[in-house]
Design an enzyme around this catalytic site. Structure first.
Site, PDB file in Angstrom:
ATOM      1  N   TYR A 141     -17.898  15.195 -25.983  1.00  0.00           N
ATOM      2  CA  TYR A 141     -16.476  15.025 -25.694  1.00  0.00           C
ATOM      3  C   TYR A 141     -15.625  15.562 -26.839  1.00  0.00           C
ATOM      4  O   TYR A 141     -14.628  16.267 -26.616  1.00  0.00           O
ATOM      5  CB  TYR A 141     -16.183  13.542 -25.463  1.00  0.00           C
ATOM      6  CG  TYR A 141     -14.735  13.208 -25.202  1.00  0.00           C
ATOM      7  CD1 TYR A 141     -14.182  13.349 -23.932  1.00  0.00           C
ATOM      8  CD2 TYR A 141     -13.918  12.742 -26.228  1.00  0.00           C
ATOM      9  CE1 TYR A 141     -12.851  13.032 -23.694  1.00  0.00           C
ATOM     10  CE2 TYR A 141     -12.592  12.424 -25.998  1.00  0.00           C
ATOM     11  CZ  TYR A 141     -12.061  12.567 -24.727  1.00  0.00           C
ATOM     12  OH  TYR A 141     -10.736  12.258 -24.502  1.00  0.00           O
ATOM     13  N   HIS A 184     -13.289   1.657 -22.485  1.00  0.00           N
ATOM     14  CA  HIS A 184     -13.047   1.561 -23.919  1.00  0.00           C
ATOM     15  C   HIS A 184     -12.991   0.094 -24.351  1.00  0.00           C
ATOM     16  O   HIS A 184     -12.981  -0.814 -23.533  1.00  0.00           O
ATOM     17  CB  HIS A 184     -11.750   2.290 -24.281  1.00  0.00           C
ATOM     18  CG  HIS A 184     -11.874   3.778 -24.185  1.00  0.00           C
ATOM     19  ND1 HIS A 184     -11.317   4.511 -23.169  1.00  0.00           N
ATOM     20  CD2 HIS A 184     -12.514   4.677 -24.982  1.00  0.00           C
ATOM     21  CE1 HIS A 184     -11.599   5.802 -23.334  1.00  0.00           C
ATOM     22  NE2 HIS A 184     -12.326   5.922 -24.424  1.00  0.00           N
ATOM     23  N   LYS A 192     -14.000  -8.958 -20.125  1.00  0.00           N
ATOM     24  CA  LYS A 192     -14.991  -9.935 -20.582  1.00  0.00           C
ATOM     25  C   LYS A 192     -14.376 -11.330 -20.762  1.00  0.00           C
ATOM     26  O   LYS A 192     -15.004 -12.340 -20.422  1.00  0.00           O
ATOM     27  CB  LYS A 192     -15.610  -9.474 -21.903  1.00  0.00           C
ATOM     28  CG  LYS A 192     -16.695  -8.430 -21.761  1.00  0.00           C
ATOM     29  CD  LYS A 192     -17.355  -8.177 -23.109  1.00  0.00           C
ATOM     30  CE  LYS A 192     -18.590  -7.317 -22.964  1.00  0.00           C
ATOM     31  NZ  LYS A 192     -19.287  -7.139 -24.261  1.00  0.00           N
ATOM     32  N   TRP A 206     -19.669  -6.812 -28.200  1.00  0.00           N
ATOM     33  CA  TRP A 206     -20.722  -5.898 -28.658  1.00  0.00           C
ATOM     34  C   TRP A 206     -20.391  -5.381 -30.051  1.00  0.00           C
ATOM     35  O   TRP A 206     -19.260  -4.947 -30.335  1.00  0.00           O
ATOM     36  CB  TRP A 206     -20.856  -4.733 -27.691  1.00  0.00           C
ATOM     37  CG  TRP A 206     -21.461  -5.145 -26.367  1.00  0.00           C
ATOM     38  CD1 TRP A 206     -22.117  -6.308 -26.092  1.00  0.00           C
ATOM     39  CD2 TRP A 206     -21.454  -4.392 -25.158  1.00  0.00           C
ATOM     40  NE1 TRP A 206     -22.522  -6.329 -24.782  1.00  0.00           N
ATOM     41  CE2 TRP A 206     -22.136  -5.170 -24.182  1.00  0.00           C
ATOM     42  CE3 TRP A 206     -20.949  -3.147 -24.788  1.00  0.00           C
ATOM     43  CZ2 TRP A 206     -22.317  -4.738 -22.876  1.00  0.00           C
ATOM     44  CZ3 TRP A 206     -21.133  -2.717 -23.486  1.00  0.00           C
ATOM     45  CH2 TRP A 206     -21.812  -3.500 -22.548  1.00  0.00           C
TER      46      TRP A 206
END
Length: 319
Positions: A141, A184, A192, A206
């Site tokens: 990317y 993102h 979440k 995470w």
């Protein structure tokens, strides 16, 4: 009645930034001599040169804001670097070349701070884009986006085209991609927290929570896009970002989302998941030289508005 002299085509017009521009234009920032055309992948496959050309012939734009791209969060990039490279190279070349062939007066493309070298000094600025390889997690990317800058310079030098690009920091807001696996960090956190509230469980973030990011609210970015389209005349890109002092850690971002959504549970960090690049601190000094008085929406206020939009539009936002 004012004559329409500018037909502004926005690729990726139904995404996060496209929707923000549409809202800002609709809320009074548009001008009587402008006609705004927002298109998405349903209107044309921009990886196809013939479909891209047909789109430009259909709308005959005088100006283009180029937002369309294959995008995703850290883990999607790690899995699919080649796909990110090939898809975005095709899209960007087709859009810029069609714009050139159709005589478009100005193109503003959207880059990303992930294009900057992984090993660098901070803060990063517009002169440092090509000073070394980007982070290995999203090299496909990143290199594809860097090539927009190369093409812009080429079209300027060979053909006198006014093609430029902006480099926003981490964008968030209504209409974001809230997919936990592929989105993102901030929209993923919002989703979440919503699920953790529903289940009464802890919020697992995470990574270590230590990486730092500058977040820009999509509606602020939209207002800056209009300024760039109308007023900014350099070929060299310009960073669109809050100041270095407004950088926050992923932990602080998670805490802001938890507060905005009234989440009272425990925050747990999973260090077995990759952190990605530790920081990409960007200087907005160039932007401030042009717009010293621009007011950014405070981070926690923008987070609260985004969380409220997510809750109100959950059925669509979770997809």
């Amino acid at each position: 009645m004012t004559e329409v002299t500018k037909r502004i085509l926005v690729t990726g017009g139904t995404g996060l930034v496209g929707k923000a521009i549409e809202k800002v234009v609709g809320d009074g920032e548009g001008r009587p001599d402008e006609r705004w055309i927002f298109v998405s992948s349903r209107d044309a496959d921009l990886t196809s040169s013939s479909e891209t050309r047909a789109l430009f012939e259909r709308h005959r734009p005088t100006h283009v804001i180029h937002l369309a791209a294959m995008v995703g969060g850290l883990f999607k990039n790690i899995r699919s670097n080649l796909d990110f490279w090939r898809t975005n190279i095709h899209i960007n070349d087709n859009v810029l070349h069609s714009a050139h062939e159709m005589g478009v007066q100005k193109v503003v493309s959207c880059l990303s701070t992930c294009i900057f070298p992984d090993k660098t000094t901070y803060p990063i600025d517009e002169t440092m884009i090509h000073n070394g390889p980007p982070h290995s997690s999203n090299f496909g990317y990143s290199y594809a986006k860097r090539m927009i800058d190369i093409q812009n310079r080429g079209y300027s030098e060979q053909h006198g085209r006014r093609f430029t690009a902006v480099i926003p920091t981490n964008v968030f807001g209504p209409h974001d991609n809230f997919n936990i696996e592929d989105g993102h960090v901030l929209p993923g956190l919002i989703h979440k927290v919503h699920l953790a509230k529903q289940s009464g469980s802890a919020l697992t973030v995470w990574g270590t929570g230590k990486p730092r990011r500058q977040f820009i609210y999509s509606l602020d970015l939209a207002r800056l896009f209009l300024w760039v389209l109308r007023e900014y005349d350099e070929v060299e890109p310009i960073i669109l970002s809050v100041g270095e002092e407004d950088e926050v850690s992923i932990r602080e971002a998670a805490e802001a989302v938890a507060e905005a959504m009234d989440f009272r549970g425990e925050l747990v960090f999973d260090p077995t998941k990759a952190d990605g690049q530790f920081k990409k601190t960007a200087s907005n000094a160039k932007l401030r030289r042009y717009l010293p008085g621009f007011q950014f929406t405070p981070f926690r206020k923008a987070v609260k508005e985004t969380c409220a939009w997510f809750d109100a539009n959950y059925a669509d936002a979770r997809k």
